[in-house]
Design an enzyme around this catalytic site. Structure first.
Site, mmCIF file in Angstrom:
data_model
loop_
_atom_site.group_PDB
_atom_site.id
_atom_site.type_symbol
_atom_site.label_atom_id
_atom_site.label_comp_id
_atom_site.label_asym_id
_atom_site.label_seq_id
_atom_site.Cartn_x
_atom_site.Cartn_y
_atom_site.Cartn_z
ATOM 1 N N GLU A 168 0.841 -1.179 -0.143
ATOM 2 C CA GLU A 168 -0.136 -0.124 0.058
ATOM 3 C C GLU A 168 0.862 1.421 -0.065
ATOM 4 O O GLU A 168 0.658 2.117 1.077
ATOM 5 C CB GLU A 168 -1.009 -0.198 1.100
ATOM 6 C CG GLU A 168 -2.056 -1.045 1.009
ATOM 7 C CD GLU A 168 -3.059 -1.070 1.961
ATOM 8 O OE1 GLU A 168 -4.165 -1.282 1.842
ATOM 9 O OE2 GLU A 168 -2.784 -0.658 3.118
ATOM 10 N N GLU A 270 -6.136 -6.921 -1.939
ATOM 11 C CA GLU A 270 -7.011 -6.839 -0.552
ATOM 12 C C GLU A 270 -8.366 -6.555 -0.522
ATOM 13 O O GLU A 270 -8.771 -5.419 -1.500
ATOM 14 C CB GLU A 270 -6.291 -6.165 0.545
ATOM 15 C CG GLU A 270 -4.786 -6.366 0.711
ATOM 16 C CD GLU A 270 -4.351 -5.282 2.029
ATOM 17 O OE1 GLU A 270 -5.276 -4.761 2.686
ATOM 18 O OE2 GLU A 270 -3.183 -5.271 2.127
#
Length: 370
Positions: A168, A270
């Site tokens: 991320e 995710e």
């Protein structure tokens, strides 16, 4: 994933054609097929060591990896921390979990955080041992760490199929050196990881991962900059939680656009959805809304429909560029000692209401959403 803060930057105009509105999949509809049906099982070794039990839907105890594999999962995602304070998420656990996955015919995605703990849009903390390294030495540390993990997997006969160089990393990684405000240095750090991965494990796919699933402008801005720095990659990986990252229409548009714009496969690295709102332990949950996504209640059927819906979105990416979906931490159940804070053994779990096992440890319907 633990704390979320999206880094937004202006991007160039999108090039994908408008997409038809994406409706939530309801009733008995099945998810469209995708190549990767993945589960992030990073918490399993510690959970099992702390006494976690996993059961099939009928109550029979079983191996969580096998239960999810029999439900259709064909990939396991595993995060790597450099020197974790709790002794997990390191090389021994990665090697052991890769053996378990391969024994069941599953492939592995290795998720490098380049931190001793959580790395996400709100925190990208350098490992303690790397804090005072020069820029060149930090790049070498990234190379050595990446190479060591992936070479170990290859040497034991379980080579990783894919590696994420950072987790991320909307705002960069290894702050402050690799912040998004210093793209030349960030580019060199990313390239060090990419070079190491390809040297250690020839043929591996390289993914770059942002928490920008519904943010096309932010995604385009980031990848334009990465390409300007000469960073090489194969897959655009995005987190997409429907209660944080926009609508399914936003996700569809972004996946369609960036796959066409850059000629790359795309992956939802995710996602998750709650099946209830309360906590099994004393620690409050991250998501407690009765309808985290409008029209989709936090019940087992809502969780199932979310997974079918997001998988259908990925399956619709043109030219077969949509690789698949990973469910984040479906086996992170509430077990004393396996909480969210690796520095505090007494911390609780903020995620058990989004696992794919209920509070009686039985597999939920979404464990076979594929």
């Amino acid at each position: 994933m633990m704390r979320r803060r999206t880094i937004l930057r202006a991007g160039t105009a999108a090039i994908a054609a408008p997409v038809a509105s994406v409706a939530l999949t309801t009733g008995a509809a099945q998810a469209a097929p995708v190549r990767i049906q993945g589960v992030d099982l990073s918490s399993v070794p510690k959970g099992e060591a702390r006494g976690a039990v996993f059961r099939y839907a009928n109550g029979t105890a079983g191996d969580p990896v096998r239960i999810l594999q029999e439900g259709g999962a064909n990939y396991v995602r595993l995060k790597v921390w450099v020197n974790s304070p709790d002794g997990y998420h390191g090389k021994p656990q990665i090697l052991a979990m890769a053996r378990r996955a391969q024994a069941l015919g599953m492939r592995t995605l290795i998720d490098f955080h380049y931190s001793d703990s959580w790395a996400d849009p709100g925190q990208q903390t350098k490992p303690a041992a790397w804090q005072n390294l020069s820029s060149g030495a930090l790049e070498q540390a990234v190379y050595n760490h990446t190479y060591d993990i992936l070479d170990g997997l290859r040497a034991q006969g379980t080579p990783a199929a894919m590696a994420q160089i950072g987790n991320e990393i909307n705002g960069g990684m290894l702050w402050p050196d690799g912040r998004y405000t210093n793209w030349p240095q960030l580019g060199r750090l990313l390239t060090a990881g990419v070079r190491a991965a390809r040297a250690a494990s020839p043929g591996i796919q390289i993914a770059l991962h942002l928490a920008e699933g519904g943010n096309n402008a932010g995604t385009v801005w980031w990848f334009d900059n990465a390409l300007a720095q000469g960073v090489s990659f194969d897959v655009i990986a995005l987190s997409f939680y429907g209660y944080w990252h926009g609508t399914l229409d936003d996700l569809q548009f972004n996946l369609n656009d960036v796959s066409a714009r850059y000629g790359k496969d795309v992956l939802v690295a995710e996602t998750a959805y709650p099946f209830r709102t309360d906590s099994k332990d004393s620690h409050p949950q991250i998501i407690t809304a009765r309808e985290p996504v409008a029209g989709l209640p936090a019940i087992p059927e809502g969780q199932l429909q979310w997974m079918r819906s997001i998988t259908t979105v990925v399956s619709r990416v043109p030219n077969n560029r949509g690789l698949g979906v990973f469910y984040w931490e479906p086996a992170w159940t509430a077990v004393p000692g396996n909480g969210w804070d690796p520095y505090d053994p007494n911390s609780g779990n903020a995620w058990e209401n989004q696992a794919l096992f209920d509070y009686d440890n039985r597999a939920l319907p979404a464990a076979t959403w594929r």
